[in-house]
Design a protein around this motif. Structure first.
Motif, PDB file in Angstrom:
ATOM      1  N   LYS A   8      -5.616 -13.723-113.607  1.00 29.83           N
ATOM      2  CA  LYS A   8      -5.418 -12.347-113.156  1.00 29.83           C
ATOM      3  C   LYS A   8      -6.714 -11.550-113.155  1.00 29.83           C
ATOM      4  O   LYS A   8      -6.965 -10.765-112.240  1.00 29.83           O
ATOM      5  CB  LYS A   8      -4.374 -11.641-114.020  1.00 29.83           C
TER       6      LYS A   8
ATOM      7  N   HIS B 151       1.691 -11.568-113.302  1.00 27.40           N
ATOM      8  CA  HIS B 151       0.613 -12.251-114.032  1.00 27.40           C
ATOM      9  C   HIS B 151      -0.323 -13.044-113.129  1.00 27.40           C
ATOM     10  O   HIS B 151      -1.456 -13.303-113.505  1.00 27.40           O
ATOM     11  CB  HIS B 151       1.208 -13.208-115.064  1.00 27.40           C
ATOM     12  N   THR B 152       0.166 -13.481-111.963  1.00 29.38           N
ATOM     13  CA  THR B 152      -0.681 -14.329-111.115  1.00 29.38           C
ATOM     14  C   THR B 152      -0.694 -13.852-109.662  1.00 29.38           C
ATOM     15  O   THR B 152      -0.223 -14.537-108.757  1.00 29.38           O
ATOM     16  CB  THR B 152      -0.223 -15.809-111.156  1.00 29.38           C
TER      17      THR B 152
ATOM     18  N   ASP C 226       0.399  -3.086-109.598  1.00 26.25           N
ATOM     19  CA  ASP C 226       0.097  -4.512-109.843  1.00 26.25           C
ATOM     20  C   ASP C 226       0.501  -5.450-108.703  1.00 26.25           C
ATOM     21  O   ASP C 226       0.696  -6.641-108.940  1.00 26.25           O
ATOM     22  CB  ASP C 226       0.767  -5.000-111.137  1.00 26.25           C
TER      23      ASP C 226
ATOM     24  N   TYR D 103      -1.287  -5.991-105.743  1.00 20.96           N
ATOM     25  CA  TYR D 103      -2.487  -6.621-105.150  1.00 20.96           C
ATOM     26  C   TYR D 103      -2.252  -7.152-103.750  1.00 20.96           C
ATOM     27  O   TYR D 103      -2.769  -8.181-103.358  1.00 20.96           O
ATOM     28  CB  TYR D 103      -3.091  -7.667-106.107  1.00 20.96           C
TER      29      TYR D 103
END
Ligand code: ADP
Ligand code: MG
Length: 322
Positions: A66, A189-190, A260, A262
């Motif tokens: 991350k 998280h990824t 979060d 992205y």
């Protein structure tokens, strides 16, 4: 006890870097870069602080992924191609198991994007991870926040809100089946930095940014910098696969304000619709048209019936929220 230099050598020094753009990597006082001839450099830093940006007990492999992903995402948002990055790391202890996992997650994503770890700093202290990333692009082709024009379509890549939904479940704001929660948490998280899409949008899109704090707030930066307003079709916002199964109100809130993600939010002339779709296909990324840039300032939200909705759309602010 692992010395600082052993730690760097064992976990972070990559094997011989075969890339003409990296003249010298880890080991001297500075790294040396040769950007490709005629290219402009794009540079960005992001700091991730334990307890603020991630849980102190976060799985180290995903954390490694991350912290580089959020930096790659900034390059993607400019349309830049990655070259290299530095890593400034403050660690409470030299824990070999943690370091092995963290560096594996970090370097796997680095390899995937041919983005080389060329230096950094290591110190004992509270867990804190700061990456500075270097990319390149032809001068004049960067996708800047100040380039949106009235009449542009607004687009978003991928899907929104699953990361925020995972957070809501951690905070017990919603209850999710553990398996479903895990699926949403993977998005948190990824994240997948949209490098290929960003590069394919050069010369086609006008303004772009990556969504880290929530679509509405982040789009607000484009509107401010470009001196324009926008109308978003709230029911056209692409909800993540998990969020899609949730009630409409939650879908609207988390696609609009969830952080979060992205994903890239970008604007482009209506006459470039086919080219945008071709860029998306070429980069294997889904894109969705979600609204229009207007000359009147402010952000308007319309539902599918054309009704104006007055939802709160403030983005997450590190200094306002606890
Ligand atoms: P200096 O004393 O010049 O700060 P250091 O001893 O801190 O150098 O670092 C030695 C080398 O290791 C330098 O090339 C530096 O860039 C690199 N380095 C230090 N920490 C890291 C890290 N966490 N990841 C990658 N490279 C690192
Ligand atoms: Mg140092």
């Amino acid at each position: 006890m692992l010395s600082e230099f052993d730690l760097i050598k064992r976990y972070f020094a990559q094997h011989h870097i075969q890339d003409s753009r990296v003249a010298l990597g880890i080991g001297d006082d500075c790294a040396l870069l040769n950007p490709s001839p005629g290219m402009q450099m794009a540079i960005s830093s992001d700091m991730l602080v334990s307890g603020r940006h991630f849980f102190p007990d976060a799985a180290p492999r995903m954390l490694g992924h991350k912290c580089l992903a959020v930096n790659l995402s900034d390059l993607a948002a400019m349309g830049a191609k990655p070259i290299a990055f530095t890593l400034a790391l403050s660690l409470p202890e030299a824990n070999p198991a943690w370091l092995a996992e963290f560096s594996a997650g970090l370097l796997a994503l680095a390899d995937e994007h041919q983005c080389h770890l060329i230096g950094g700093d290591t110190t004992k202290g509270p867990l804190n991870i700061c990456i500075t990333i270097f990319g390149e692009l032809p001068p004049g082709t960067a996708l800047r926040r100040d380039a949106a024009r009235s009449g542009d379509d607004i687009w978003v890549s991928g899907s929104l809100g699953d990361a925020r939904l995972a957070l809501a479940a951690y905070w017990n704001e919603v209850s999710l089946d553990p398996q479903v929660h895990q699926q949403a948490a993977l998005r948190m998280h990824t994240p997948s930095p949209r490098i290929a899409l960003g590069m394919a949008l050069r010369g086609i899109a006008h303004a772009a940014l990556d969504i880290s704090d929530g679509l509405a707030g982040d789009l607000g930066h484009i509107l401010d910098k470009s001196g324009v307003g926008a109308t978003l079709l709230i029911d056209q916002l692409p909800a993540g696969p998990v969020l899609q199964t949730q009630p409409q109100d939650l879908r609207r809130q988390f696609t609009l304000n969830g952080g979060d993600d992205y994903e890239l939010c970008f604007t482009a002339a209506v006459s470039n619709r086919q080219q945008i779709l071709a860029a998306a296909t070429q980069s294997n990324t889904v894109v969705t048209r979600i609204g229009q840039i207007d000359s009147a300032s402010g952000l308007r939200l319309l539902d599918d019936e054309g009704k104006d909705l007055h939802l709160a759309y403030q983005s997450f602010d590190h200094f306002v929220n606890p």
